[in-house]
Design a protein around this motif. Structure first.
Motif, short mmCIF file in Angstrom:
data_model
loop_
_atom_site.label_atom_id
_atom_site.label_comp_id
_atom_site.label_asym_id
_atom_site.label_seq_id
_atom_site.Cartn_x
_atom_site.Cartn_y
_atom_site.Cartn_z
N GLU A 31 -8.08 1.34 -5.76
CA GLU A 31 -6.82 1.09 -6.46
C GLU A 31 -5.76 1.82 -5.68
OE1 GLU A 31 -7.26 1.85 -10.62
OE2 GLU A 31 -8.91 0.44 -10.80
N ALA A 32 -4.84 2.51 -6.34
CA ALA A 32 -3.77 3.20 -5.63
C ALA A 32 -4.27 4.44 -4.89
CB ALA A 32 -2.67 3.59 -6.61
N TRP A 47 -6.89 1.30 0.30
CA TRP A 47 -6.31 1.36 -1.04
C TRP A 47 -5.57 0.06 -1.31
CZ3 TRP A 47 -4.37 3.45 3.31
CH2 TRP A 47 -3.05 3.23 3.62
N GLU A 48 -5.15 -0.11 -2.56
CA GLU A 48 -4.40 -1.29 -2.96
C GLU A 48 -3.09 -0.88 -3.62
OE1 GLU A 48 -6.53 -4.05 -5.40
OE2 GLU A 48 -8.25 -4.09 -4.06
N GLU A 49 -2.10 -1.71 -3.42
CA GLU A 49 -0.82 -1.60 -4.12
C GLU A 49 -0.45 -3.00 -4.56
OE1 GLU A 49 2.30 0.49 -2.04
OE2 GLU A 49 0.85 1.94 -1.25
N ALA A 73 0.19 5.73 0.91
CA ALA A 73 0.03 5.09 -0.40
C ALA A 73 1.09 5.56 -1.38
CB ALA A 73 -1.37 5.37 -0.94
N SER A 74 1.56 6.78 -1.24
CA SER A 74 2.56 7.28 -2.19
C SER A 74 3.98 6.92 -1.79
CB SER A 74 2.44 8.81 -2.32
OG SER A 74 2.80 9.44 -1.09
#
Length: 75
Positions: A31-32, A47-49, A73-74
């Protein structure tokens, strides 16, 4: 997937690490928060967004891969 647009970018970190960043529309267990895998000597943080899946790959140690992927990711 083979039927969706994807992008691959080569990059060099401030430490001189040569990495690849991939983005595609894909379903992964991530996930995130980035997850790790190792393949053919390279570490893969993924990861996914939303509907996009990302993978950062290169000859990294696990903690470094997670740190870099976490930064990406952030946002």
């Amino acid at each position: 997937t083979s039927d969706s647009p994807a992008v691959a970018v080569s990059l060099v970190t401030d430490r001189g690490e040569q990495l690849s960043l991939f983005a595609d529309h894909a379903e992964t267990p991530a996930e995130a928060k980035p997850l790790l895998a190792r393949r053919e000597g390279d570490m893969i943080a993924y990861w996914e967004e939303g509907e996009a899946a990302f993978a950062l790959t290169g000859p990294l140690e696990a903690q470094r891969a997670l740190a870099l992927a976490g930064q990406l990711a952030s946002g």
